[in-house]
Design an enzyme around this catalytic site. Structure first.
Site, mmCIF file in Angstrom:
data_model
loop_
_atom_site.group_PDB
_atom_site.id
_atom_site.type_symbol
_atom_site.label_atom_id
_atom_site.label_comp_id
_atom_site.label_asym_id
_atom_site.label_seq_id
_atom_site.Cartn_x
_atom_site.Cartn_y
_atom_site.Cartn_z
ATOM 1 N N HIS A 141 0.852 -1.385 -0.024
ATOM 2 C CA HIS A 141 0.150 0.151 -0.286
ATOM 3 C C HIS A 141 0.880 0.961 -0.135
ATOM 4 O O HIS A 141 0.647 2.417 -1.248
ATOM 5 C CB HIS A 141 -1.087 -0.176 1.094
ATOM 6 C CG HIS A 141 -1.924 1.576 1.791
ATOM 7 N ND1 HIS A 141 -3.066 1.161 0.521
ATOM 8 C CD2 HIS A 141 -1.682 2.031 2.324
ATOM 9 C CE1 HIS A 141 -3.438 2.402 1.407
ATOM 10 N NE2 HIS A 141 -2.556 3.370 1.752
ATOM 11 N N GLU A 142 1.598 1.331 0.591
ATOM 12 C CA GLU A 142 2.974 2.170 1.005
ATOM 13 C C GLU A 142 3.495 2.296 -0.125
ATOM 14 O O GLU A 142 3.827 3.158 -0.588
ATOM 15 C CB GLU A 142 3.834 2.139 2.063
ATOM 16 C CG GLU A 142 2.658 2.770 3.394
ATOM 17 C CD GLU A 142 2.433 3.781 3.635
ATOM 18 O OE1 GLU A 142 2.430 4.235 3.376
ATOM 19 O OE2 GLU A 142 1.021 3.456 4.693
ATOM 20 N N HIS A 145 1.512 4.209 -3.196
ATOM 21 C CA HIS A 145 1.801 5.519 -2.899
ATOM 22 C C HIS A 145 3.233 6.425 -3.678
ATOM 23 O O HIS A 145 2.836 7.020 -4.619
ATOM 24 C CB HIS A 145 1.374 6.311 -1.082
ATOM 25 C CG HIS A 145 0.134 5.977 -0.707
ATOM 26 N ND1 HIS A 145 -0.915 6.710 -1.350
ATOM 27 C CD2 HIS A 145 -0.262 5.049 0.468
ATOM 28 C CE1 HIS A 145 -1.890 6.375 -0.421
ATOM 29 N NE2 HIS A 145 -1.556 5.927 0.194
ATOM 30 N N GLU A 218 -6.715 6.815 -1.054
ATOM 31 C CA GLU A 218 -6.391 5.705 -0.419
ATOM 32 C C GLU A 218 -6.875 4.297 -1.224
ATOM 33 O O GLU A 218 -6.631 3.354 -0.748
ATOM 34 C CB GLU A 218 -6.959 6.153 1.025
ATOM 35 C CG GLU A 218 -6.509 6.997 1.870
ATOM 36 C CD GLU A 218 -4.738 6.288 2.065
ATOM 37 O OE1 GLU A 218 -4.632 5.398 2.247
ATOM 38 O OE2 GLU A 218 -3.910 7.142 2.467
#
Length: 316
Positions: A141-142, A145, A218
């Site tokens: 997930h990071e 980003h 997100e």
């Protein structure tokens, strides 16, 4: 993974991002033009350019220093580094993000930097309480980003929101200064009240757009994380774990505690909706993309910090 749902989610997220960024730039430019004319529009565009080009790459070390984070070296956590290398390669990043560790009782992780040079900060609670599968989902997930340039997009939104707030403050100041002139000097001003109201409320409109943009990014990071790992349920389990841990014992006594409403005032989407979207991406056969052993015995040297004073006593 369900390609149709994946394509639909991605297209919708990109459309929402463009619309929200455009709305923020429009509100900021309009506020600037009401105060300074064409110069105000250029000031708004200059602030947006500053946030887009300079902020993400220049402030990330300061952010890590603020959290008192320290790097995690490969010899301390070889499994963690191996996961990061695999995910960074799949995301086609030019380099592997450096993992950092910071002390916190909250399960938390965040990314800083740019695609070229980045870092992912992980709290000790996250490292201790999440399984390897859940940790892989959080790391993906990071990294999403970083790969999606979300850090630049959010820096742009933050810069636009700040300059909009400055324009509104200046408008309020000019309005207050004009009151004595009207009362004591007999000066008559012709006010454009719709324009004044728009100027006063422009920071709130920009903030709501910024929060909506954060929620959209997100969702997009969740989608890309599922693609990187091939295991949407890993991230879904991590989100459920983090949500449960954040509520604590008050959730038992006060149902709904920890979920501020309305949802459009939150920086992150509702966890239940994020989990629902991830579950819709579950492949027919689970993908065991990483066959690493659990992080049993994983530890890093704690970051020591002196107690800090606050009203009522000391805290760490």
């Amino acid at each position: 993974m369900n390609r149709a749902i994946q394509h639909s989610h991605r297209w919708l997220n990109q459309l929402q991002t463009v619309l929200l960024v455009g709305a923020m730039l429009g509100v900021c430019s309009l506020a600037g033009s009401l105060l300074f004319g064409d110069d105000g529009v250029w000031m708004a565009l200059a602030a947006a350019g500053f946030g887009l080009l300079i902020t993400p790459g220049s402030a990330w070390r300061l952010t890590l220093h603020f959290y008192r984070a320290r790097p995690i070296y490969p010899q301390e956590a070889p499994v963690l580094w191996q996961m990061l290398e695999t995910l960074a390669e799949r995301a086609e990043l030019p380099g592997v993000p450096t993992p950092y560790f910071f002390p916190s009782p909250v399960i938390n992780a965040f990314a800083v930097g740019s695609r070229e040079r980045s870092a992912i900060a992980l709290s000790d609670s996250l490292l201790q309480r999440l399984s390897t599968r859940e940790l892989a989902g959080v790391l993906a997930h990071e990294i999403s980003h970083i790969a999606n340039n979300d850090l630049r997009v959010m820096a742009l939104a933050d810069a636009v929101s700040r300059i909009t707030a400055i324009f509104a403050s200046l408008g309020q100041l000019f309005l207050l200064l004009s009151i004595p002139a009207m009362l004591f000097a007999g000066v008559v001003f012709e006010f454009n009240w719709p324009a004044i109201l728009l100027l006063l409320f422009s920071p709130h409109v920009a903030l709501l757009a910024q929060l909506g943009l954060s929620r959209t990014r997100e969702y997009d990071a969740d989608l890309n994380a599922a693609i990187l790992t091939g295991d949407p349920l890993g991230l879904a389990q991590a989100l459920a774990h983090i949500e449960q841990a954040s509520k604590g014992w008050l959730a038992v006594l006060l149902p709904g505690w920890g979920n501020p409403e309305p949802s459009w005032l939150r920086t992150h989407p509702p966890t239940a909706e994020r989990i629902r979207r991830l579950q819709a991406l579950v492949p027919a056969a689970p993908s065991h993309w990483l066959n690493y052993a659990p992080l049993l015995g994983y530890s890093v040297t704690p970051v020591r910090r002196a107690p800090r004073w606050r009203i009522g006593g000391l805290w760490r």
